[in-house]
Each structure stands twice: as structure tokens, then as C-alpha cells.
Write an enzyme that holds these catalytic residues in place. Structure first.
Site, PDB file in Angstrom:
ATOM      1  N   SER A 184       0.834  -1.200   0.000  1.00  0.00           N
ATOM      2  CA  SER A 184       0.000   0.000   0.000  1.00  0.00           C
ATOM      3  C   SER A 184       0.871   1.253   0.000  1.00  0.00           C
ATOM      4  CB  SER A 184      -0.918   0.015   1.238  1.00  0.00           C
ATOM      5  OG  SER A 184      -0.148   0.268   2.408  1.00  0.00           O
ATOM      6  N   SER A 190       0.887   3.578   2.405  1.00  0.00           N
ATOM      7  CA  SER A 190       0.872   4.184   3.739  1.00  0.00           C
ATOM      8  C   SER A 190       2.232   4.683   4.211  1.00  0.00           C
ATOM      9  CB  SER A 190       0.320   3.189   4.770  1.00  0.00           C
ATOM     10  OG  SER A 190       1.233   2.136   4.997  1.00  0.00           O
ATOM     11  N   LYS A 228       5.234   0.295   9.702  1.00  0.00           N
ATOM     12  CA  LYS A 228       5.071   1.697  10.090  1.00  0.00           C
ATOM     13  C   LYS A 228       6.387   2.180  10.719  1.00  0.00           C
ATOM     14  CE  LYS A 228       0.619   1.434   9.150  1.00  0.00           C
ATOM     15  NZ  LYS A 228       0.078   2.020   7.892  1.00  0.00           N
ATOM     16  N   SER A 287      -2.872   6.419   6.175  1.00  0.00           N
ATOM     17  CA  SER A 287      -2.244   5.388   6.986  1.00  0.00           C
ATOM     18  C   SER A 287      -3.126   5.034   8.179  1.00  0.00           C
ATOM     19  CB  SER A 287      -0.871   5.863   7.492  1.00  0.00           C
ATOM     20  OG  SER A 287      -0.322   4.943   8.408  1.00  0.00           O
TER      21      SER A 287
END
Length: 266
Positions: free
Chosen positions: A74, A76, A131, A222
Site C-alpha cells: 500500500s 501508507s 510503520k 495510513s
């Protein structure tokens, strides 16, 4: 990829047990029967197990305790990581963990502020997410007006201009690119400057022991600690450190980006 990890462990154990059983029992029986049955052949399952066990064992050890490949699915973590990036994750940076259960059995360290980490989110434990660590145990983190406030001190931001995305990341074209002065790890982020309907996830959090506050670098795209809470240390999988390939489609589909190869993850 959990299915692959389970399959790898099962196949390694199966072939290893077959090889051991043959070495301790079956091979001796075949040797004793040589006088009765000429040219007694080694069973096929034993032959394949002896051939594949060393390879499977090496792959399992490297993947579980040294480095594991992941694919970014993705946007994010834009602009740091792009959709289609294939990355390597250091599996021993935060301690050695057993495959499948992810239970730590050797403690080698903890995440530093700014590390990009792969983990199993508490609400989707069957998945692997990625992350950046923004808050450490004992920190107070606030997020207001597109700004991170760390222990009462707002972080500084440097304006880098409008972002121009490519491929799947084209949806972020026009977003504001900034450099966030996270202590010890300044890094680029993306934020939309135009009106945006998504909940910005504003609030304040105190990070307890054994937990971390994580955020994506693409702040308006996100799903991170602002929405689902703090990340338990037990859910960590490793530290992302290198992009070794970029290919948006599984068969590249004309989207192979050689400029991404070998990029360190900052």
C-alpha cells in the site's frame, strides 16, 4: 505470508524426521536385508527428504533469525516506501523469535525512535504491517493540526514542495512533502494541503512500558496508532533496512523501477 511460514516449518520438520528415522532405523534394516533382497532401493520419500531437508533448514534459519523479505502492498509509508517495494527485514535487531508463534527467546535490543518496523497489528494478527516508531515507552505523543508533539515539544517541519507520485502512488500527486525532524531520525512525510474528509486521528497518548506508538509516513493515508492504539512489543517482527526490488504488479507489468534497488530505508 503466514501460510508460507507454517508450510516451511512443517516441511522442514517432516523431512528432518524422515532423514533422522532413516539414519537411526531404516538404513540399518536395509543393510541387514541386503543378503536376502538384492539391490534394495532407498525409498523415494527418504531420498527426497535427504535432498530437501538441508535446503529447507537453511531457508528456515535465514528467514526466521537473519533476514526476511516482505512486499509493500500500500501507499501508507510514502514517500519512504512505495507500493511494490520488496524490502528486507532484520529479524534479529530486536531479539530472536520462534517462527509461527513469534515468541521471543533471546533479547537483543529494542526499537529506536524512527525505526521502520514490521509487525502484526493487534486487530489483524494474521497480517504483517509496516510503520515508523514515533513514540517509545514513557513518551507522551500528541497529534494536532498535522503536527506531532513529542513530550510537549512540537516537532519542526521543513517544506519540500508538492509531491509528484508515479504508478500506484500517483494518487498522492499534489500532496505536500515535508521533512519531519523526529529526534535521531529526520525523515520525509506526505500530507494533503487541500480539504480532506478523512478523520486526521488527532489526540494524545501516553505510551506504557512494552508498547510503541507507530505512524505511517503518508499521514493522510495510513491506518496506524492514531486509530487502533499502541503496538505491543510482542507483535514486532523486525526492522526494515533495505529495498532490494520494486515491481508494482506481480509480473511487473511494465512497472519495474531499477532506481529503487539497493536503497537504504531511512
Amino acid at each position: 505470508m503466514r501460510w508460507f511460514e507454517i508450510a516451511l516449518v512443517v516441511l522442514t520438520l517432516f523431512t528432518g524426521l524422515v532423514w533422522l528415522l532413516d539414519k537411526l532405523v531404516l538404513a540399518k534394516r536395509r543393510a541387514a536385508a541386503d543378503g536376502l533382497l538384492a539391490n534394495q532401493a532407498e525409498p523415494v520419500v527418504v531420498d527426497y527428504s535427504k535432498s530437501f531437508f538441508p535446503v529447507l533448514a537453511i531457508v528456515l534459519i535465514l528467514r526466521s533469525f537473519v533476514a526476511e523479505p516482505f512486499r509493500i502492498p500500500s501507499n501508507s509509508m510514502m514517500p519512504t516506501l512505495l507500493t511494490g517495494d520488496f524490502i528486507l527485514v532484520n529479524k534479529f535487531a530486536y531479539g530472536l523469535r520462534l517462527p509461527i508463534s513469534n515468541a521471543k527467546f533471546v533479547d537483543l535490543g529494542e526499537p529506536a525512535r524512527g525505526d521502520v518496523v514490521v509487525f502484526k497489528p493487534p486487530h489483524h494478527p494474521e497480517q504483517d504491517w509496516i510503520k515508523r516508531v514515533v513514540g517509545l515507552p514513557g513518551d507522551t505523543i500528541a497529534y494536532r493540526d498535522n503536527q506531532v508533539i513529542l513530550n510537549g515539544e512540537p516537532l519542526a517541519y521543513e517544506e519540500l514542495g508538492a509531491y509528484e507520485g508515479v504508478g500506484n502512488g500517483a494518487e498522492m500527486t499534489g500532496a505536500e512533502e515535508r521533512r519531519e525532524a523526529l529526534p535521531g531520525r529526520p525523515h520525509r512525510i506526505l500530507e494533503r494541503t487541500q480539504d480532506y474528509l478523512r478523520d486526521p486521528g488527532e489526540g494524545e497518548w501516553v505510551v506504557p512500558e512494552g508498547h510503541y506508538f507507530v505512524m505511517g509516513d503518508n499521514r493522510d493515508n495510513s491506518e496506524d496508532s492514531r486509530y487502533w492504539g499502541l503496538l505491543p512489543e510482542a507483535n514486532l517482527r523486525g526492522k526494515a533496512f533495505l529495498v532490494w526490488l520494486n515491481c508494482e504488479g506481480w509480473f511487473c507489468q511494465g512497472a519495474f523501477d531499477t532506481s529503487r534497488i539497493g536503497n537504504a530505508i531511512e
